[in-house]
Write an enzyme that holds these catalytic residues in place. Structure first.
Site, short mmCIF file in Angstrom:
data_model
loop_
_atom_site.label_atom_id
_atom_site.label_comp_id
_atom_site.label_asym_id
_atom_site.label_seq_id
_atom_site.Cartn_x
_atom_site.Cartn_y
_atom_site.Cartn_z
N THR D 98 0.87 -1.17 0.00
CA THR D 98 0.00 0.00 0.00
C THR D 98 0.90 1.22 0.00
O THR D 98 1.63 1.47 0.97
CB THR D 98 -0.91 0.03 1.24
OG1 THR D 98 -1.69 -1.16 1.27
CG2 THR D 98 -1.83 1.23 1.20
N LYS D 173 -7.55 1.83 -2.98
CA LYS D 173 -7.24 1.43 -1.61
C LYS D 173 -7.44 2.62 -0.65
O LYS D 173 -7.92 2.45 0.47
CB LYS D 173 -5.78 0.94 -1.54
CG LYS D 173 -5.27 0.63 -0.15
CD LYS D 173 -5.70 -0.73 0.38
CE LYS D 173 -5.25 -0.94 1.82
NZ LYS D 173 -5.39 -2.29 2.31
N LYS D 241 0.02 5.37 8.27
CA LYS D 241 0.76 5.47 6.99
C LYS D 241 -0.23 5.63 5.83
O LYS D 241 -0.09 6.52 5.00
CB LYS D 241 1.60 4.22 6.77
CG LYS D 241 2.16 4.08 5.35
CD LYS D 241 2.88 2.75 5.15
CE LYS D 241 1.95 1.55 5.13
NZ LYS D 241 1.50 1.09 3.82
N1 LIG Z 1 -1.05 -6.52 7.59
C1 LIG Z 1 -2.20 -6.27 7.03
O1 LIG Z 1 -3.27 -6.60 7.56
C2 LIG Z 1 -2.26 -5.58 5.72
C3 LIG Z 1 -1.14 -4.97 5.19
N2 LIG Z 1 -1.20 -4.30 3.98
C4 LIG Z 1 -0.04 -3.62 3.42
O2 LIG Z 1 0.85 -4.59 2.92
C5 LIG Z 1 2.19 -4.17 3.06
C6 LIG Z 1 2.96 -5.20 3.87
O3 LIG Z 1 2.34 -5.35 5.12
P1 LIG Z 1 2.78 -6.49 6.16
O4 LIG Z 1 3.11 -7.71 5.43
O5 LIG Z 1 1.73 -6.52 7.21
O6 LIG Z 1 4.08 -5.85 6.76
P2 LIG Z 1 5.27 -6.53 7.62
O7 LIG Z 1 5.85 -5.47 8.45
O8 LIG Z 1 4.81 -7.76 8.26
O9 LIG Z 1 6.30 -6.93 6.48
C7 LIG Z 1 7.00 -5.97 5.72
C8 LIG Z 1 7.90 -6.69 4.78
O10 LIG Z 1 8.60 -5.73 3.99
C9 LIG Z 1 10.02 -5.91 4.17
N3 LIG Z 1 10.66 -4.61 4.08
C10 LIG Z 1 10.27 -3.47 4.67
N4 LIG Z 1 11.11 -2.48 4.34
C11 LIG Z 1 12.03 -2.99 3.53
C12 LIG Z 1 13.14 -2.44 2.86
N5 LIG Z 1 13.46 -1.13 2.96
N6 LIG Z 1 13.90 -3.27 2.12
C13 LIG Z 1 13.58 -4.56 2.02
N7 LIG Z 1 12.54 -5.14 2.62
C14 LIG Z 1 11.76 -4.34 3.36
C15 LIG Z 1 10.15 -6.54 5.52
O11 LIG Z 1 11.37 -7.19 5.67
P3 LIG Z 1 11.92 -7.65 7.12
O12 LIG Z 1 11.31 -8.99 7.36
O13 LIG Z 1 13.39 -7.70 6.96
O14 LIG Z 1 11.45 -6.60 8.09
C16 LIG Z 1 8.97 -7.51 5.47
O15 LIG Z 1 9.27 -8.60 4.70
C17 LIG Z 1 2.14 -2.79 3.72
O16 LIG Z 1 2.20 -1.79 2.74
C18 LIG Z 1 0.78 -2.80 4.38
O17 LIG Z 1 0.26 -1.47 4.52
C19 LIG Z 1 -2.37 -4.26 3.27
C20 LIG Z 1 -3.52 -4.87 3.75
C21 LIG Z 1 -3.56 -5.54 5.01
#
Ligand SMILES: NC(=O)C1=CN([C@@H]2O[C@H](COP(=O)(O)OP(=O)(O)OC[C@H]3O[C@@H](n4cnc5c(N)ncnc54)[C@H](OP(=O)(O)O)[C@@H]3O)[C@@H](O)[C@H]2O)C=CC1
Ligand SMILES: NC(=O)C1=CN([C@@H]2O[C@H](COP(=O)(O)OP(=O)(O)OC[C@H]3O[C@@H](n4cnc5c(N)ncnc54)[C@H](OP(=O)(O)O)[C@@H]3O)[C@@H](O)[C@H]2O)C=CC1
Ligand SMILES: NC(=O)C1=CN([C@@H]2O[C@H](COP(=O)(O)OP(=O)(O)OC[C@H]3O[C@@H](n4cnc5c(N)ncnc54)[C@H](OP(=O)(O)O)[C@@H]3O)[C@@H](O)[C@H]2O)C=CC1
Lengths: 293, 293, 293, 293
Positions: D98, D173, D241
């Site tokens: 997102t 979204k 965010k």
């Molecule tokens: N959780 C939810 O219910 C929902 C989430 N979303 C959206 O989906 C997206 C992901 O959410 P979610 O999975 O919950 O988030 P998490 O925090 O669980 O996971 C984030 C992921 O992104 C990686 N990451 C973050 N920053 C970097 C970077 N700079 N370089 C490389 N890898 C990076 C993290 O790696 P690492 O493991 O190393 O931290 C991790 O794998 C977000 O945009 C969120 O807004 C949308 C709908 C529902």
């Protein structure tokens, strides 16, 4: 020229107001629901008191009220021993209570039916203004009646102005309270932000109070808000009463008051925090600084 | 003692500010993106201009900026022909633009790396204040640098105060804008209510501006709001820029700004109504009086 | 088993509700202030009508009300020819009007003094629900009285539940309206944003109505809001009545309702735009798309 | 037909999404910043992993991203070892993060310059939806690219729809999040009111969730809000965010979002109360029940 005056309601405001009238040499008879306060006033000012509003108002040329809210005014005017039972044609009723414009119109009509004049006359200036005799009075009613009242009002007012027919004083007071709601909330958010930003909030106030952000509240309550002092008179409970009156009037006249309505709800939160008796600047209490890791 | 000064940005604010410096006898070289304005300024004040910010800043002990927003400051400082290319160790950069505190810190760091001092120095007082040389300046930076700048700033400021390290001037300006948002919205709702209530709004302002509802905005913009005049300088578009900076900073420092955020949205409505260039008191335009049968 | 029922108030809701009772075979005597509507009902359903509430209620085991607001209920219950004059001990009064919880308690007390049972029973489901006999009823009162009423209420309700002592039905309805205020405003802002963003709003609704943003309002009013259709029953004027009741109750019980209070003010703007009779989804009308150069 | 897919970001969402692709028989190479999680995934699903985004994307026909915010996407796409270094003409990049619509357009342009197709594809449905393979996907981009992606997306989506050119998925979204802000705040106020009113909130939810106040949030979060349980996934920090992205977009497209902006500030208060990791229904935590004398 000495006038025969009844003064009903010796609270924070009424007590010193009635005192000023007596000090100026008028014949003043007071009434207070809690008799002890009336006795204290009589002793202090060498005046008289009556056992009921009607008794106090008997023979008075001028009857002043300064009680709590609409219901309280109704009680001392229309009640069993209300002033309307003894006031005589040609006399003048002045209501200093902050109440609804509807009540003012109702009182004006009821008085007119008995040949009595009426002015709604809410004040601003707080306890300090009442004690110093420096209140601001907003009036509604007839010009001739205002002319009659003005010399007497001047004993405790630095400014008194007729703003239109019955109810206009109350409506003007509502305008006043709407302004305050916006000013105080803006100031509260600003000082909360200053705190979160790590600024010296008083130094910032010193600077910005010279410009376009300046307000009476900033100069007189800003510094004490920073210090968490909220014992400067006009209580949150009174403010909510006034905002309720205002929002009800807006419901009738069609005005939209989004921030006023919101601030009224924020004051509800301050009440829940226990701030009912604190002054209106306690609005800042609901803004919590975040926990810092 | 005459100082060699570069002034970048001859807009509504910068033009007269630079003029005051020249009138006071300093050696002033200006730069303006639109060259015609620089030429006009040179002719009016018998000064000099440079073809780029870097050229104007060459040899200057003091470089002042007063441009639009963060990006504009970055352009005239870090850009291809930005002032950092020619400023020398020991010189001082002062940014009068209302910008983010982050930018101020970034500039302070970049300057420090070159032995250049930096002060963030947003102003308030508007066009009139700039022309009369009566601005209020809120500064962030080092005390020694402020001491150096103060005598020069006094040519266009009635008040200039250092409020903390780099960024503090911008943060203080945000505090200022938060207050204004609350004050103006409260005032707008109040005057709208007065209108709906059939009051003579100006008479009411006369009365309430003596008390706890008083504000600079009430005294200076209340009457013109009643008249629907909104051409008093600080534009809605600028205000939204400032509120955006403020709300972003709050996002970082954890401050809660409910009414500020709401008023920012209300200004969006004023923009939609076509009021982008009108001054901030045009906030009242979105409050529509109800149709009366 | 056929019950002898009086039904007072044949408006948008009451007319079909009373009809369902008659269709189910009960003995129904109606009263409507505007007599023509009562005559039409009598003709359509082969029922009876009385010239006053008291006359209609005479001999009834069950008396139902569905009028406008608190004052209207007072008129048909306590008024000169109100139902309390003829209702007899052992009978049951059910008020379907959306009114204050205070009124419900007042009615319960007044009824109890005469040996009459009382249930406050506001409904939701709108005109369509009333016509289809698929209303939801929220009730306050005694369990035994509810048990007595339930089989009859089922003629026009898909769901009827006792939620506590007298007033609880009204309080539950307030909870309902608070939810709706938030949902509809969120939906209105979302569709306004979609419009400003150049999206096909209906396609977006198709997608998001499958997830966490889903609501009854989205599914049933979202598409028509996009089309600017606002003639689906529950009017803005009714909503403001209900929100007023709710905000007054919050004033008493100490609840903080910032967005409810704000949305109430936004509805004031819709009223000013002439939308008093449009349904609550007309809230989107005050969101104006910006002029595009 | 088996496709060669790279999946970047194995967080709460990405981990099960990538798993569904592998389970469906595709060739999946994952990358996760924290390598341990990638190893766990490889072990669990018998897949491959790459040491960098570029390495993982090497040779892939389809590259999926699901990381945190705009900056994170920029890092894994444009960064030193970002996927653009190894993706080849004819391949397709799908971003499930997102993020802003601006970023989507920037990515589309950068991809197009290399002959790579791009779809922005934010999801809703939360952790549960990702695990069950029942997400809703909102897409922006070209129809032909969507057609190519759809069969693959169906492994974890119950619904996937193209809503317009690049950025449209992100904009949709935002529409979703605006709705949720209003719904959750309305629900929070309603349940707080129910508490203050002494109602059995769950019984009230049972009743009102059948009517016009119904919402997904009411059915799925209402009861747990009453119980003070806030561990259902989508965190307040994520919501802020998303609301920040939304409010910034509104700043550009001119939409007015008063309640969205207000709720965003209320979430700031929840963060200050320590609720950053709690789910969005924790909004109710800031509503404090008044002290009862
Ligand atoms: N959780 C939810 O219910 C929902 C989430 N979303 C959206 O989906 C997206 C992901 O959410 P979610 O999975 O919950 O988030 P998490 O925090 O669980 O996971 C984030 C992921 O992104 C990686 N990451 C973050 N920053 C970097 C970077 N700079 N370089 C490389 N890898 C990076 C993290 O790696 P690492 O493991 O190393 O931290 C991790 O794998 C977000 O945009 C969120 O807004 C949308 C709908 C529902
Ligand atoms: N106006 C007011 O009442 C007040 C304004 N301020 C703040 O002061 C600052 C200046 O305001 P004001 O003077 O009114 O604004 P103006 O729009 O009148 O002037 C802006 C000036 O900045 C220059 N400029 C803008 N962008 C660039 C750029 N990218 N590169 C080079 N030059 C640039 C403009 O050049 P050009 O002539 O070529 O456009 C112009 O000289 C703003 O930050 C504003 O918020 C603070 C208090 C009051
Ligand atoms: N409409 C809707 O969608 C819903 C409405 N409600 C609530 O149900 C109640 C009725 O609504 P609705 O049927 O739509 O309203 P209507 O305006 O259609 O009908 C109101 C009825 O009350 C009668 N009435 C009003 N005041 C008096 C009075 N002082 N004395 C005698 N009779 C009076 C009217 O008589 P007359 O015909 O003479 O005017 C009419 O029969 C309201 O409280 C409303 O908030 C609840 C849920 C949905």
């Amino acid at each position: 020229m000495s006038v025969s005056i009844a003064f009903i309601g010796l609270g924070v405001m009424g007590y010193p107001m009635a005192g000023h009238l007596r000090t100026a040499g008028h014949k003043v008879t007071v009434y207070n629901r809690t008799a002890a306060k009336a006795e204290q006033w009589v002793a202090q000012y060498d005046g008289h008191s009556g056992p009921t509003p009607a008794a106090a108002a008997s023979g008075a040329q001028l009857v002043m009220l300064c009680v709590g809210n609409d219901d309280d005014v109704r009680a001392v005017v229309f009640g069993e021993s209300g002033v309307l039972h003894t006031m005589t044609p040609g006399s003048l009723l002045i209501d200093h209570t902050t109440a609804s414009a509807d009540l003012a119109r109702e009182l004006a009509t009821a008085c007119a039916a008995k040949g009595i004049a009426f002015l709604d006359a809410p004040v601003s200036g707080g306890q300090a203004g009442a004690e110093k005799g420096a209140l601001t009075i907003m009036l509604g009613g007839e010009a001739a009646d205002f002319a009659r009242a003005e010399p007497v009002l001047k004993h405790y007012a630095k400014s008194a102005r007729l703003l239109g027919p019955a109810g206009s004083g109350q409506l003007a007071k509502m305008v006043n309270q709407i302004c305050i709601a916006g000013v105080v909330q803006g100031l509260a958010e600003a000082l909360h932000f200053a705190d979160c930003a790590g600024l010296d909030a008083k130094a910032v106030l010193d600077v910005i109070s010279k410009g376009a952000a300046q307000s009476w509240q900033m100069e007189n309550r800003g510094y004490t808000m920073v210090d968490g002092q909220f014992d400067f008179g006009f209580a949150v409970d009174w403010m909510r009463k006034d905002l309720n009156i205002t929002l009800n009037e807006a419901r009738r006249n069609g005005a939209q008051l989004p921030v006023t309505a919101l601030v009224d709800q924020f004051y509800s939160e301050v009440q829940a925090l226990g701030g009912k008796r604190q002054d209106t600047s306690s609005l800042i209490r609901r803004l919590k600084r975040p926990n810092r890791g």
